[in-house]
Design an enzyme around this catalytic site. Structure first.
Site, PDB file in Angstrom:
ATOM      1  N   TYR A   2       0.829  -1.206   0.000  1.00 52.98           N
ATOM      2  CA  TYR A   2       0.000   0.000   0.000  1.00 52.98           C
ATOM      3  C   TYR A   2       0.857   1.247   0.000  1.00 52.98           C
ATOM      4  O   TYR A   2       1.858   1.324   0.723  1.00 52.98           O
ATOM      5  CB  TYR A   2      -0.853  -0.017   1.270  1.00 52.98           C
TER       6      TYR A   2
ATOM      7  N   ASP B  26      -1.406  15.347   6.127  1.00 55.09           N
ATOM      8  CA  ASP B  26      -2.386  14.680   5.266  1.00 55.09           C
ATOM      9  C   ASP B  26      -3.642  15.550   5.144  1.00 55.09           C
ATOM     10  O   ASP B  26      -4.690  15.224   5.682  1.00 55.09           O
ATOM     11  CB  ASP B  26      -2.715  13.316   5.900  1.00 55.09           C
TER      12      ASP B  26
ATOM     13  N   ASP C  25      -3.506   5.137  -2.490  1.00 56.79           N
ATOM     14  CA  ASP C  25      -4.437   6.131  -1.953  1.00 56.79           C
ATOM     15  C   ASP C  25      -4.442   7.337  -2.889  1.00 56.79           C
ATOM     16  O   ASP C  25      -3.425   8.020  -3.016  1.00 56.79           O
ATOM     17  CB  ASP C  25      -3.926   6.519  -0.553  1.00 56.79           C
TER      18      ASP C  25
ATOM     19  N   ASP D 113      -6.699   9.794  -2.530  1.00 54.33           N
ATOM     20  CA  ASP D 113      -7.481  10.821  -1.826  1.00 54.33           C
ATOM     21  C   ASP D 113      -8.841  11.018  -2.502  1.00 54.33           C
ATOM     22  O   ASP D 113      -9.587  10.075  -2.666  1.00 54.33           O
ATOM     23  CB  ASP D 113      -6.691  12.139  -1.728  1.00 54.33           C
TER      24      ASP D 113
ATOM     25  N   HIS E 107      -7.878   3.649  -3.967  1.00 50.05           N
ATOM     26  CA  HIS E 107      -9.103   4.006  -3.248  1.00 50.05           C
ATOM     27  C   HIS E 107      -9.338   5.495  -3.363  1.00 50.05           C
ATOM     28  O   HIS E 107      -8.421   6.302  -3.294  1.00 50.05           O
ATOM     29  CB  HIS E 107      -9.145   3.484  -1.803  1.00 50.05           C
TER      30      HIS E 107
ATOM     31  N   GLU F  99     -12.089   8.611  -2.132  1.00 49.07           N
ATOM     32  CA  GLU F  99     -12.941   8.845  -0.958  1.00 49.07           C
ATOM     33  C   GLU F  99     -13.955   9.967  -1.158  1.00 49.07           C
ATOM     34  O   GLU F  99     -13.885  10.732  -2.123  1.00 49.07           O
ATOM     35  CB  GLU F  99     -12.064   9.151   0.254  1.00 49.07           C
TER      36      GLU F  99
ATOM     37  N   CYS G 240      -6.999  13.833   7.481  1.00 47.99           N
ATOM     38  CA  CYS G 240      -6.730  12.438   7.795  1.00 47.99           C
ATOM     39  C   CYS G 240      -8.050  11.810   8.257  1.00 47.99           C
ATOM     40  O   CYS G 240      -8.822  12.443   8.986  1.00 47.99           O
ATOM     41  CB  CYS G 240      -5.685  12.354   8.899  1.00 47.99           C
TER      42      CYS G 240
ATOM     43  N   ARG H  38     -13.969   4.617  -0.816  1.00 50.43           N
ATOM     44  CA  ARG H  38     -13.825   4.811   0.628  1.00 50.43           C
ATOM     45  C   ARG H  38     -14.863   5.821   1.079  1.00 50.43           C
ATOM     46  O   ARG H  38     -15.052   6.859   0.427  1.00 50.43           O
ATOM     47  CB  ARG H  38     -12.410   5.323   0.926  1.00 50.43           C
TER      48      ARG H  38
ATOM     49  N   GLU I  57     -14.017   3.971   6.324  1.00 54.42           N
ATOM     50  CA  GLU I  57     -12.914   4.535   7.104  1.00 54.42           C
ATOM     51  C   GLU I  57     -13.322   4.799   8.551  1.00 54.42           C
ATOM     52  O   GLU I  57     -14.472   5.171   8.841  1.00 54.42           O
ATOM     53  CB  GLU I  57     -12.428   5.826   6.436  1.00 54.42           C
TER      54      GLU I  57
ATOM     55  N   ASN J  87      -9.180  -0.584   7.802  1.00 55.70           N
ATOM     56  CA  ASN J  87      -7.943   0.168   7.975  1.00 55.70           C
ATOM     57  C   ASN J  87      -7.537   0.134   9.444  1.00 55.70           C
ATOM     58  O   ASN J  87      -8.105   0.857  10.264  1.00 55.70           O
ATOM     59  CB  ASN J  87      -8.152   1.610   7.502  1.00 55.70           C
TER      60      ASN J  87
HETATM   61  C1  PYR Z   1      -3.576   6.946   4.665  1.00 59.95           C
HETATM   62  O1  PYR Z   1      -2.769   6.202   5.222  1.00 59.95           O
HETATM   63  O2  PYR Z   1      -3.241   8.026   4.171  1.00 59.95           O
HETATM   64  C2  PYR Z   1      -4.953   6.550   4.544  1.00 59.95           C
HETATM   65  O3  PYR Z   1      -5.723   7.266   4.011  1.00 59.95           O
HETATM   66  C3  PYR Z   1      -5.352   5.281   5.067  1.00 59.95           C
END
Ligand code: PYR
Length: 290
Positions: free
Chosen positions: A42, A57, A84, A86, A111, A113, A121, A156, A186, A208
């Site tokens: 990942y 984030d 990811d 976003d 993924h 979202e 985050c 997500r 999430e 997660n």
């Molecule tokens: C991250 O680790 O950035 C997630 O969105 C799970």
């Protein structure tokens, strides 16, 4: 060797139940994870932001930032990579461009979202989400842009913390209806919540299990009982390496020597072993034999 990354991800999902997906912050960690036996890896958006850019984030990093790290990882290993993306980095055509670019860079799955583009985050307060209709449009754009059928688009939803469990489940079902292959609810707070998603969506569900967040550190066995299909550890190794790095920096600075922190370090021999260093050296010697 299955020839698309997406097909390799789907094969891993069949081979291991639930499938453990481990975060790898860079190419070398992707190698370490693969050598440790993980069948899927990942790339965390929070990890790209913090690790590659030194940023939080909060939707600051963009597609190019992610692509650089995806390419480096997929050049180093064949292990299928979940990425990811976003919120997809824009409207319908931006999302399409994201999917095509990330797939071309060798990713197996993404993924996307339902947070607003100025995202947070998933495990922090004050998240805001777009309407169900807007999220469905994101999923439609992503699915439509798939370069091949097996490429995985996972939806997500961050709705639990904002609108509650039923809304999150409704959103997940709408995303599946729109073509999402898998669902990532999430920041779940109870094991039973995953079970409700599993029963409602009828596609693989990802849990997660990030540390220091809203979700208890459920084990693979516990998550299996809830029917979870994938277990994600996005930043576990990253957090550990950060702690080790800080200790080394502080001790070398304070002590004037690294002698007291050598035990924290991977040896030169181990580094070379995991990199396959000697094979490269032998190749060079053979190429330029005198
Ligand atoms: C991250 O680790 O950035 C997630 O969105 C799970």
């Amino acid at each position: 060797q299955i020839n698309t990354a997406g097909a390799r991800f789907r094969a891993a999902l069949v081979a291991e139940k639930p499938l453990q997906i481990i975060g790898a912050i860079n190419a070398y960690h992707a190698m370490l994870a693969t050598q440790s036996g993980f069948k899927a890896i990942y790339l965390s958006g929070g990890g790209v932001a913090a690790g590659s850019l030194g940023l939080p984030d909060l939707g600051i990093s963009g597609l190019e930032d992610v692509l650089v790290d995806v390419r480096r990882i997929t050049d180093a290993v064949d292990t299928p990579l979940l990425v990811d993306i976003d919120t997809g980095f824009g409207g319908a055509f931006n999302i399409a461009r994201t999917i095509k670019s990330v797939a071309k860079a060798g990713a197996a799955a993404v993924h996307i979202e339902d947070q607003v583009s100025a995202k947070r985050c998933g495990h922090r307060p004050n998240k805001a989400i777009v309407s169900l209709e807007e999220m469905v449009d994101r999923v439609k754009a992503a699915v439509d842009a798939k370069p091949y059928d097996d490429f995985v688009v996972m939806a997500r939803t961050d709705a639990l913390a904002v609108e509650g469990l039923q809304s999150a489940i409704d959103r997940a079902c709408a995303c599946v209806e729109a073509g999402a292959d898998m669902i990532f609810p999430e920041a779940m707070t109870e094991l039973g919540m995953y079970q409700q998603f599993v029963e409602a969506v009828k596609v693989p569900v990802l849990a997660n299990i990030t540390e220091f967040g809203s979700t208890p550190l459920f084990t693979v066995e516990e998550l299996a009982t809830a029917g979870v299909g994938m277990v994600l550890y996005p930043l576990s190794a990253f957090r550990a390496m950060n702690q080790a790095a800080l200790q080394v920096y502080q001790r070398v600075r304070k002590d004037g020597t690294q002698k007291h922190v050598v035990d924290l370090m991977q040896t030169r021999a181990d580094l070379y072993e995991h990199l396959g260093y000697h094979a490269f050296e032998q190749k060079l010697d053979a190429l330029y034999k005198k």
